[in-house]
Design an enzyme around this catalytic site. Sequence first.
Site, PDB file in Angstrom:
ATOM      1  CB  THR A  25     -14.346  -8.072 -37.436  1.00 56.44           C
ATOM      2  OG1 THR A  25     -13.368  -7.848 -36.421  1.00 56.44           O
ATOM      3  CG2 THR A  25     -13.803  -7.590 -38.764  1.00 56.44           C
ATOM      4  CE1 TYR A  47     -13.041  -4.342 -36.747  1.00 59.78           C
ATOM      5  CE2 TYR A  47     -10.863  -4.348 -37.744  1.00 59.78           C
ATOM      6  CZ  TYR A  47     -11.825  -4.943 -36.949  1.00 59.78           C
ATOM      7  OH  TYR A  47     -11.558  -6.156 -36.364  1.00 59.78           O
ATOM      8  CB  THR A  79     -12.463 -13.472 -35.221  1.00 60.10           C
ATOM      9  OG1 THR A  79     -11.646 -12.299 -35.275  1.00 60.10           O
ATOM     10  CG2 THR A  79     -13.413 -13.487 -36.407  1.00 60.10           C
ATOM     11  CG  ASP A  80      -9.765 -10.434 -31.313  1.00 58.24           C
ATOM     12  OD1 ASP A  80      -9.299 -10.921 -32.358  1.00 58.24           O
ATOM     13  OD2 ASP A  80      -9.611  -9.245 -30.983  1.00 58.24           O
ATOM     14  CE  LYS A  99      -8.318 -13.776 -35.082  1.00 55.92           C
ATOM     15  NZ  LYS A  99      -8.851 -12.463 -34.647  1.00 55.92           N
TER      16      LYS A  99
END
Length: 362
Positions: A46, A59, A125-126, A198
């Site tokens: 991202t 996105y 980030t996942d 996360k």
Amino acid sequence: MHRHPTAVGLRLALLGWLLLSASHAAAAEKASEGKARIRILATGGTIAGAQTRQEDSAYKAGALDVEQLIAAVPSLKQLASLGGEQVANIGSQDMNDAVWLKLARRINALLATPDVDGIVVTHGTDTMEETAYFLNLVIRSDKPVVLVGAMRPATALGADGPANLYNAVAVATHPGARGRGVLVVMNDEVHAARNVIKTNTTNVKSFESPNRGAAGLVHTGKVTWFEPVDTKHTHRSELSLEKVEKLPRVDILYAHANMSADLLEAAVKSGARGLVIAGVGNGNMSQQALEVLARAVKQGVAVVRSTRLMSGLVLRNSEVDDDKLGFVASGELNPAKSRVLLQLALTRTKDPAQLQRYFQEY
């Protein structure tokens, strides 16, 4: 011989340009003296994402390359002498073992030279917590390695990537980062790779370390450190990628009410060498699942009990008789990180007692 005035002027202009360029180069070289030499390795995500329209939540991850990321934050050059490399350009949902091995080997090669003082990895980030923990186990240096990402794409209103990247470089240049293992920088916080997870799908304050708290804070490049982790990592780790060409298959299965055992059996039949159970509560699961997993252990499959909960420890021999069944208790490690550690541990042993030692020490 008479020279044309225009030719003389051109020569003088060229000479002036050369002198000015040399002056700028010397000034740049002088400005970089004494600065940490940081290499930014980009993998996509991202932080390098772009939208079609700013009002859209959708996105494309990895739309920008590493040079564009660096150029978007000009003040980075005040912090460090920078270089960039594009290792991959994917959304981190597509992160895989091959990229892990490539990334880890490149970082080890760079940190082994005197020309690199630290590494910053831009990442989606996942699965960033998994990549960070993997690197934490196999990097053979005490030099800083910092992962950074963004919850909003680069084109979004209020994009968080530039500030996160600036802070990540600041952390990588800080003397206090050395020897702390791999770190994750997000939203003005510094987290140890072993502890961070996360916790939210879209909020910029998504990354937390539920059991132990953050490793430090960083705001506009100013770093405050807290207590370092007390587990083995990086240059103190006995785990390595030496002679490892491929990581063993380890699957994660999610425990729930009325859990059946057919997916467990399917994983074993499909070649899984290890199974991690995201158990209910303190790593528990149905009686049927326990029986199937006990048989799997006898077939040489490693079984780790973790929890689907966000915090707490999975205690050995609590509710489930790990000694009798040959299971491993994950302790603080969530299912995703349990899988990472089990993959690496299985390259060295499949003995449950030795595997349990790894989970206690790492």
